[in-house]
Design a protein around this motif. Structure first.
Motif, PDB file in Angstrom:
ATOM      1  N   ALA A 235       0.928  -1.134   0.067  1.00 43.28           N
ATOM      2  CA  ALA A 235       0.053   0.149   0.090  1.00 43.28           C
ATOM      3  C   ALA A 235       0.883   1.246   0.091  1.00 43.28           C
TER       4      ALA A 235
ATOM      5  N   LEU B  22      -4.130   7.037  -3.299  1.00 45.90           N
ATOM      6  CA  LEU B  22      -4.979   6.202  -2.489  1.00 45.90           C
ATOM      7  C   LEU B  22      -5.570   5.171  -3.602  1.00 45.90           C
TER       8      LEU B  22
ATOM      9  N   ALA C  63      -2.788   2.946  -3.978  1.00 46.12           N
ATOM     10  CA  ALA C  63      -2.298   2.149  -2.751  1.00 46.12           C
ATOM     11  C   ALA C  63      -3.476   1.041  -2.810  1.00 46.12           C
ATOM     12  N   GLY C  64      -4.687   1.220  -3.221  1.00 47.86           N
ATOM     13  CA  GLY C  64      -5.616   0.173  -3.180  1.00 47.86           C
ATOM     14  C   GLY C  64      -5.401  -0.721  -4.363  1.00 47.86           C
TER      15      GLY C  64
ATOM     16  N   ALA D 290      -7.245   0.434   0.602  1.00 47.62           N
ATOM     17  CA  ALA D 290      -5.820   1.170   0.938  1.00 47.62           C
ATOM     18  C   ALA D 290      -5.838   1.504   2.348  1.00 47.62           C
TER      19      ALA D 290
END
Ligand SMILES: [Zn+2]
Length: 237
Positions: free
Chosen positions: A7, A43, A46-47, A122
């Motif tokens: 992440a 984000l 990251a997800g 995330a």
């Protein structure tokens, strides 16, 4: 690599690439990245950097949305030949990017829902929420994630780049896995050779805990100072 490292690498990866794509066109997509897009992209990336591990029941992402993601992990494992196979290939990254882009072209609402789910993944990956009171912490996390998604929406974040960001997040996951001892079959199903097998650091070993994770965290702080137009964002003294 552990879920939180993946992440973090998604956040760092997006922030690091912003200066290079800013104001340019790539695959017909114009990158006009403002502060909102920096946060949203970080984000989303990251997800997305956790999605390839949806092929394992015990991974961070498969535990994120309870029975739903656990069931999805069984479907993914079946479709892509078990853990660290098809979902760890360039083909998968491209496929996921295309599906996401089609979703984005099809419906604005679908993108918002997808972003909400990715931000939730995330946050879970980054270790948000406490184990002590699971229900309360999950409700609060859901509220925070919803709030962020809504804030990004109302600030007019434009998600034309979302397909590329998702594919990029997958690539960052592969790099993370290749950096550990486990190889990644990048050219699956055509060539099942595992790139990076038996070289690199141990998952959750000293190198990851004491060097990789702190270095990624420091990189986020530095990139935050570098990327954001602070004089415009801060109230004048
Ligand atoms: Zn993996």
């Amino acid at each position: 690599m552990m879920g939180h490292s993946h992440a973090l690498s998604g956040v760092v990866g997006w922030m690091a690439i912003v200066p290079f794509v800013q104001g340019r066109e790539f695959l017909g997509i114009q990158f006009d990245i403002g502060p909102g897009e920096i946060v949203a992209g970080s984000l989303v990336c990251a997800g997305a950097a956790l999605i390839p591990d949806l092929d394992s029941k015990s991974s961070t992402i498969s535990q994120t949305y309870g029975a739903v993601t656990r069931w999805l992990s069984l479907v993914f494992a079946w479709m892509f030949g078990g853990h660290r196979n098809g979902t760890h290939s360039l083909l998968f990254a491209v496929l996921l990017g295309v599906v996401t882009q089609v979703l984005a072209l099809w419906s604005d609402l679908a993108v918002q829902v997808f972003v909400f789910l990715l931000v939730g993944i995330a946050f879970n990956g980054l270790g948000f929420g406490s184990e002590k009171n699971r229900v309360a912490s999950e409700v609060i996390t859901a509220m925070v994630v919803g709030g962020i998604t809504l804030a990004l929406y109302t600030s007019g974040v434009d998600y034309t780049w979302i397909g590329l960001a998702v594919a990029f997040g997958c690539l960052l996951h592969f790099i993370g896995d290749m950096a550990t001892e486990m190889g990644v079959p990048l050219l699956w199903p055509f060539w099942k050779y595992r790139f990076g097998q038996n070289i690199g650091f141990t998952t959750d070993g000293k190198v990851e805990r004491l060097i990789v994770t702190p270095a990624l965290t420091v990189a986020i702080v530095l990139l935050t100072f570098y990327l954001f137009p602070w004089p415009e964002l801060l109230p004048e003294a």
